[in-house]
Each structure stands twice: as C-alpha cells, then as structure tokens.
Design a protein around this motif. Structure first.
Motif, PDB file in Angstrom:
ATOM      1  N   GLN A  36       5.084   4.896  -3.929  1.00 57.07           N
ATOM      2  CA  GLN A  36       4.220   5.588  -4.882  1.00 57.07           C
ATOM      3  C   GLN A  36       4.980   5.920  -6.164  1.00 57.07           C
ATOM      4  O   GLN A  36       4.467   5.735  -7.259  1.00 57.07           O
ATOM      5  CB  GLN A  36       3.636   6.862  -4.262  1.00 57.07           C
ATOM      6  N   GLU A  40       4.051   1.092  -6.845  1.00 56.72           N
ATOM      7  CA  GLU A  40       3.723  -0.073  -6.028  1.00 56.72           C
ATOM      8  C   GLU A  40       2.768   0.251  -4.875  1.00 56.72           C
ATOM      9  O   GLU A  40       2.251  -0.660  -4.233  1.00 56.72           O
ATOM     10  CB  GLU A  40       5.008  -0.684  -5.472  1.00 56.72           C
ATOM     11  N   VAL A  41       2.578   1.525  -4.600  1.00 60.79           N
ATOM     12  CA  VAL A  41       1.692   1.966  -3.523  1.00 60.79           C
ATOM     13  C   VAL A  41       0.641   2.885  -4.134  1.00 60.79           C
ATOM     14  O   VAL A  41       0.946   3.708  -5.005  1.00 60.79           O
ATOM     15  CB  VAL A  41       2.485   2.710  -2.421  1.00 60.79           C
ATOM     16  N   ARG A  42      -0.571   2.741  -3.676  1.00 55.54           N
ATOM     17  CA  ARG A  42      -1.692   3.525  -4.184  1.00 55.54           C
ATOM     18  C   ARG A  42      -1.335   5.012  -4.238  1.00 55.54           C
ATOM     19  O   ARG A  42      -0.624   5.520  -3.379  1.00 55.54           O
ATOM     20  CB  ARG A  42      -2.920   3.304  -3.323  1.00 55.54           C
ATOM     21  N   ARG A  85      -1.067  -4.847   2.991  1.00 58.00           N
ATOM     22  CA  ARG A  85      -0.846  -4.961   1.542  1.00 58.00           C
ATOM     23  C   ARG A  85      -2.068  -4.465   0.772  1.00 58.00           C
ATOM     24  O   ARG A  85      -1.935  -3.715  -0.200  1.00 58.00           O
ATOM     25  CB  ARG A  85      -0.535  -6.417   1.189  1.00 58.00           C
ATOM     26  N   GLU A  86      -3.252  -4.869   1.207  1.00 55.89           N
ATOM     27  CA  GLU A  86      -4.479  -4.412   0.532  1.00 55.89           C
ATOM     28  C   GLU A  86      -4.634  -2.907   0.643  1.00 55.89           C
ATOM     29  O   GLU A  86      -5.017  -2.234  -0.315  1.00 55.89           O
ATOM     30  CB  GLU A  86      -5.706  -5.117   1.111  1.00 55.89           C
ATOM     31  N   THR A  89      -1.912  -1.105  -1.627  1.00 61.09           N
ATOM     32  CA  THR A  89      -2.118  -1.217  -3.066  1.00 61.09           C
ATOM     33  C   THR A  89      -3.478  -0.678  -3.510  1.00 61.09           C
ATOM     34  O   THR A  89      -3.680  -0.414  -4.686  1.00 61.09           O
ATOM     35  CB  THR A  89      -1.993  -2.675  -3.534  1.00 61.09           C
ATOM     36  N   HIS A  91      -6.116  -2.412  -3.404  1.00 58.99           N
ATOM     37  CA  HIS A  91      -6.833  -3.564  -3.954  1.00 58.99           C
ATOM     38  C   HIS A  91      -7.378  -4.392  -2.811  1.00 58.99           C
ATOM     39  O   HIS A  91      -6.724  -4.549  -1.800  1.00 58.99           O
ATOM     40  CB  HIS A  91      -5.905  -4.448  -4.782  1.00 58.99           C
TER      41      HIS A  91
END
Length: 103
Positions: A36, A40-42, A85-86, A89, A91
């Motif tokens: 974070q 790179e992390v939500r 990964r989704e 992120t 996304h």
C-alpha cells in the motif's frame, strides 16, 4: 478438514487454529502495508482486512488441493495468482464488490 471441524469445539484445538490464523495474517500484514505504501496494493481497504482475505484465499486453495484430487496446484496456480492480483490491485471483474457495488 472434516476431522478438524469435528474437534473444533475442544478449547485446545480452537486455540491452536486461532493462533495459526493470527500467525498467517501477521505474516501477510507487513507485506500488504508495504504494498500500500508503494502504491501497488489497493488502499480502499485496511491492511488487516486485506491480509485476512489473502489468508482466506490461500487457505481455501490449500483445502481444495488437499480434498479434491481433480484440483491440483499445477492446474490452478495461474488462476489463484490472477485472482489474488486482481484483489490486491482492486482491478478486474470484481473491483466494485468490496464496497457493495459503491465506488
């Protein structure tokens, strides 16, 4: 998993499982916090919640590998990584699901 579920009412078993769960989340938490901080992390979820979901995702994956002979690490690894990964992120197809559809 069924054997563990059958003895979860025993305090020693419940305590051991809770300690294992905490250890897994505590191991993941610094990685999430660093991700974070690096962007790179939500950041729409607290690090502890993300770590809990990662532990849930990996634990469920391992449970399925252990109980389903048709579900293999080699066959499912790429999908597990893409899903993680989704989620990390924010996304992908489920990006709005964490807030009940609100963005």
């Amino acid at each position: 998993m069924r054997a563990v579920a059958g003895v979860m009412h025993l305090p020693a078993v419940a305590d051991a499982l809770a300690a294992d769960d905490r250890a897994q989340r505590d191991l993941l938490l610094p990685w999430v916090e660093r991700g974070q901080a690096a962007g790179e992390v939500r950041a729409d979820l607290p690090p502890a919640r993300i770590a809990s979901w990662l532990a849930l995702l990996s634990g469920g994956f391992l449970e399925r590998v252990a109980t389903d002979p048709d579900f293999s690490v080699d066959g499912e690894r790429d999908l597990l990584l893409a899903t993680a990964r989704e989620f990390l992120t924010g996304h992908g197809p489920g990006a709005g699901a964490t807030t009940g559809g609100r963005r």
